[in-house]
Motif scaffolding. Structure first.
Motif, PDB file in Angstrom:
ATOM      1  N   GLY A  54       0.839  -1.012  -0.030  1.00 55.94           N
ATOM      2  CA  GLY A  54      -0.076   0.053   0.133  1.00 55.94           C
ATOM      3  C   GLY A  54       0.939   1.257   0.102  1.00 55.94           C
ATOM      4  N   ALA A  55       0.311   2.356  -0.416  1.00 56.57           N
ATOM      5  CA  ALA A  55       1.004   3.486  -0.454  1.00 56.57           C
ATOM      6  C   ALA A  55       1.793   4.113   0.781  1.00 56.57           C
ATOM      7  CB  ALA A  55       0.174   4.848  -1.096  1.00 56.57           C
ATOM      8  N   MET A  56       1.319   3.874   2.076  1.00 55.90           N
ATOM      9  CA  MET A  56       1.843   4.326   3.094  1.00 55.90           C
ATOM     10  C   MET A  56       3.016   3.752   3.660  1.00 55.90           C
ATOM     11  SD  MET A  56       0.032   5.178   6.898  1.00 55.90           S
ATOM     12  CE  MET A  56      -1.122   6.619   6.128  1.00 55.90           C
ATOM     13  N   GLU A  57       2.754   2.262   3.668  1.00 56.85           N
ATOM     14  CA  GLU A  57       3.947   1.368   4.023  1.00 56.85           C
ATOM     15  C   GLU A  57       4.980   1.493   2.915  1.00 56.85           C
ATOM     16  OE1 GLU A  57       4.067  -1.187   6.992  1.00 56.85           O
ATOM     17  OE2 GLU A  57       3.621   0.970   7.135  1.00 56.85           O
ATOM     18  N   TYR A  58       4.556   1.649   1.683  1.00 58.50           N
ATOM     19  CA  TYR A  58       5.507   1.614   0.549  1.00 58.50           C
ATOM     20  C   TYR A  58       6.478   2.950   0.858  1.00 58.50           C
ATOM     21  CZ  TYR A  58       7.601   1.392  -4.049  1.00 58.50           C
ATOM     22  OH  TYR A  58       8.551   1.224  -5.061  1.00 58.50           O
ATOM     23  N   GLY A  59       5.777   4.063   1.217  1.00 58.45           N
ATOM     24  CA  GLY A  59       6.246   5.222   1.441  1.00 58.45           C
ATOM     25  C   GLY A  59       7.438   4.998   2.506  1.00 58.45           C
ATOM     26  N   ARG A  60       7.148   4.361   3.670  1.00 60.29           N
ATOM     27  CA  ARG A  60       8.231   4.128   4.373  1.00 60.29           C
ATOM     28  C   ARG A  60       9.421   3.096   3.863  1.00 60.29           C
ATOM     29  NH1 ARG A  60       3.566   3.266   8.016  1.00 60.29           N
ATOM     30  NH2 ARG A  60       3.431   4.876   9.596  1.00 60.29           N
ATOM     31  N   LEU A  61       9.051   2.284   3.089  1.00 59.65           N
ATOM     32  CA  LEU A  61      10.003   1.549   2.525  1.00 59.65           C
ATOM     33  C   LEU A  61      11.042   2.337   1.610  1.00 59.65           C
ATOM     34  CD1 LEU A  61      11.280  -1.199   1.716  1.00 59.65           C
ATOM     35  CD2 LEU A  61       9.768  -1.609  -0.163  1.00 59.65           C
ATOM     36  N   THR A  62      10.269   3.293   0.675  1.00 61.36           N
ATOM     37  CA  THR A  62      10.912   4.316  -0.193  1.00 61.36           C
ATOM     38  C   THR A  62      12.069   5.215   0.636  1.00 61.36           C
ATOM     39  OG1 THR A  62       9.129   4.383  -1.624  1.00 61.36           O
ATOM     40  CG2 THR A  62      10.660   6.232  -1.507  1.00 61.36           C
ATOM     41  N   LEU A  63      11.478   5.642   1.913  1.00 62.09           N
ATOM     42  CA  LEU A  63      12.389   6.490   2.675  1.00 62.09           C
ATOM     43  C   LEU A  63      13.655   5.521   3.030  1.00 62.09           C
ATOM     44  CD1 LEU A  63       9.916   8.310   4.965  1.00 62.09           C
ATOM     45  CD2 LEU A  63      11.376   9.464   3.066  1.00 62.09           C
ATOM     46  N   ALA A  64      13.320   4.443   3.585  1.00 62.68           N
ATOM     47  CA  ALA A  64      14.109   3.455   3.904  1.00 62.68           C
ATOM     48  C   ALA A  64      15.459   2.850   2.922  1.00 62.68           C
ATOM     49  CB  ALA A  64      13.807   2.133   4.534  1.00 62.68           C
ATOM     50  N   GLN A  65      14.891   3.128   2.012  1.00 60.01           N
ATOM     51  CA  GLN A  65      15.854   2.742   0.638  1.00 60.01           C
ATOM     52  C   GLN A  65      16.593   3.869   0.485  1.00 60.01           C
ATOM     53  OE1 GLN A  65      12.900   1.366  -2.329  1.00 60.01           O
ATOM     54  NE2 GLN A  65      13.745  -0.506  -2.574  1.00 60.01           N
ATOM     55  N   GLY A  66      16.151   5.098   0.380  1.00 59.87           N
ATOM     56  CA  GLY A  66      16.700   6.475   0.265  1.00 59.87           C
ATOM     57  C   GLY A  66      17.733   6.578   1.268  1.00 59.87           C
ATOM     58  N   MET A  67      17.585   6.189   2.656  1.00 62.46           N
ATOM     59  CA  MET A  67      18.406   6.094   3.338  1.00 62.46           C
ATOM     60  C   MET A  67      19.650   5.285   3.091  1.00 62.46           C
ATOM     61  SD  MET A  67      17.890   5.603   7.464  1.00 62.46           S
ATOM     62  CE  MET A  67      19.319   6.018   8.733  1.00 62.46           C
ATOM     63  N   VAL A  68      19.311   4.198   2.713  1.00 66.58           N
ATOM     64  CA  VAL A  68      20.569   3.343   2.519  1.00 66.58           C
ATOM     65  C   VAL A  68      21.263   3.716   1.045  1.00 66.58           C
ATOM     66  CG1 VAL A  68      20.898   1.059   1.134  1.00 66.58           C
ATOM     67  CG2 VAL A  68      19.217   1.227   3.004  1.00 66.58           C
ATOM     68  N   ASN A  69      20.790   4.333   0.133  1.00 65.81           N
ATOM     69  CA  ASN A  69      21.236   4.765  -0.911  1.00 65.81           C
ATOM     70  C   ASN A  69      22.398   6.118  -0.760  1.00 65.81           C
ATOM     71  OD1 ASN A  69      20.351   2.978  -2.687  1.00 65.81           O
ATOM     72  ND2 ASN A  69      18.601   4.317  -3.147  1.00 65.81           N
TER      73      ASN A  69
END
Length: 455
Positions: free
Chosen positions: A68-83
């Protein structure tokens, strides 16, 4: 029996590649034997890259729908933090190895391992510092960045993900520098299969926690495979892995690594900051981040062919420059840019035409974001033809000019994001497109300046 390591298929690819080059550039290459080493390395690099991107795309499409958009948003932030954070772990060490391992191999393999171990020591130090920060600030990361409860364990997994990503990037560069391109293909295939098989299933059962944990575990698998191949490489040369670094190489970390780090450290943190601004100040918060994150991955798909071919284009341009063929790289990049833009148009066209269908497949929270998807696809087309021009700046020793262009891009992107954040994901998409256009104009102008033309 078809053997991927045999020279026959390399010769065929070399001849085919020569046939695609402009006549002026082709004449400067001589015979295809010279190109064979490059084609072998570049082919495996492109295969590895395509496997990684393909697995990432398939997985992301599934995760966007499952989470879903909200949890996927958190995953996007986590991936951005990793990158973003992995850049601060590496500190330009990968480019140091890519630049100096081939030169050191002319002296001895032992000399090359000295500089490899210097970079390992650097990463050990920066990774240790990151762990200390991650452990002490885990609650702040969970609450402020991921919008999770203070006691969440996910920040610890993200820290591990960051360190493994940085280490894998260094090991990848080592293998390419030793011209062991087939290793990157084998490792990427194993990790791609594992990612597609494990990550979606874990996300479906355990949600965001399952996705982040299994992304970390697949990164660990990549590290284990790379380390095994690295020790096998050392054994084949009868060289110990525990050679002490040379103190004489320390200045390279500052004179070469630091400028490279500053150039590479702008892109991912800037995109991540834009997503944080979107999370904090847009009307829909994490839902907007999820929509933008999905469309940003579509942008990555649009520039896929550009990203792959740039790995092959830069060595060719560097070779032309090293041989003293003045201006040959300028003539060479014209068909490369044409191919890249044409490929991006072919990918973007169906995305734009079927944007409503694509978003509806992802779930109800993504419906209505067609404009965001279309704008990001357009930004991908603009970006796709820029890298050959940037490569031209780099091979002509104009790295500071490229750094200036990246700084201008970052300021415009973040400035416009702040101004238009009230529009949600669409506002950030407009900022991405506008900053890409400005950077493209900057790169085009700087590559036709008298200095660049003379070089």
């Amino acid at each position: 029996m078809f053997d991927l390591k045999s020279s026959k298929w390399i010769q065929i690819l070399a001849n085919a590649t020569l046939g695609l080059l402009p006549r002026s550039a082709r004449a400067r290459f001589g015979d295809a034997n010279y190109l064979g080493r490059f084609v072998k390395l570049a082919s495996w690099s492109m295969i590895a890259f395509a496997l990684e991107k393909g697995a990432q795309t398939i997985t992301i499409l599934f995760l966007a729908r499952v989470l879903g958009a909200m949890e996927y948003g958190r995953l996007t932030l986590a991936q951005g933090m990793v990158n973003s954070a992995q850049l601060f772990v590496v500190l330009g060490a990968g480019t140091i190895l890519a630049r100096y391992i081939p030169a050191m191999l002319d002296v001895s393999v032992k000399r090359a391992i000295e500089i490899v171990n210097l970079c390992f020591v650097l990463i050990f130090g920066t990774a240790s510092l990151l762990l200390v920060i991650g452990i002490t600030e885990s609650s702040a990361i969970a609450v402020s960045i991921l919008d999770l409860p203070a006691g969440s364990s996910l920040p610890y997994w993200v820290m591990a993900w960051i360190i493994l990503t940085a280490l894998n990037g260094l090991l990848l560069t080592i293998m390419l520098s030793f011209e062991k391109g087939h290793v990157t293909g084998i490792v990427s295939l194993a990790v791609a299969i594992s990612t597609i098989a494990i990550v979606p299933l874990s996300a479906a059962k355990w949600g965001l926690h399952g996705a982040i944990i299994t992304f970390t575990l697949t990164s660990l698998l990549r590290t284990i495979l790379f380390v095994e191949f690295y020790f096998k490489l050392l054994r084949s040369h009868s060289v110990s892995a525990w050679i002490a670094p040379s103190r004489g190489d320390l200045p390279l970390l500052f004179s070469f690594g630091l400028p490279v780090f500053l150039s590479s450290a702008i892109w991912a943190p800037t995109m991540w900051l834009a997503q944080l601004i979107l999370k904090e100040y847009s009307p829909d918060g994490l839902i907007s981040v999820g929509l933008f994150g999905f469309c940003n991955n579509i942008l990555g798909l649009v520039i896929l062919i550009s990203s792959i071919t740039n790995r092959a284009a830069l060595p060719i341009m560097s070779s032309l420059k090293t041989q003293g063929n003045r201006g040959a790289e300028r003539r060479f990049i014209i068909p490369v840019i044409t191919i890249q833009i044409a490929a991006s148009l072919l990918i973007a066209a169906p995305v734009v035409i079927f944007s409503s269908t694509v978003l509806s497949i992802m779930g109800g929270e993504f419906v209505g974001g067609e404009a965001v998807l279309i704008v990001m696809a357009a930004a991908g087309i603009v970006i796709s033809g820029q890298q050959p021009l940037i490569n031209m700046l780099l091979v002509n020793d104009m790295a500071l000019t490229n750094l200036m262009g990246m700084a201008i891009w970052a300021v415009i992107l973040l400035g416009l994001t702040t101004i238009f954040v009230h529009m949600g994901a669409l506002g950030v998409a407009y900022a991405v497109l506008a900053s890409a256009i400005v950077k493209g104009i900057f790169v085009m102008v700087t590559t036709i300046t008298p200095r660049a033309a003379a070089l």
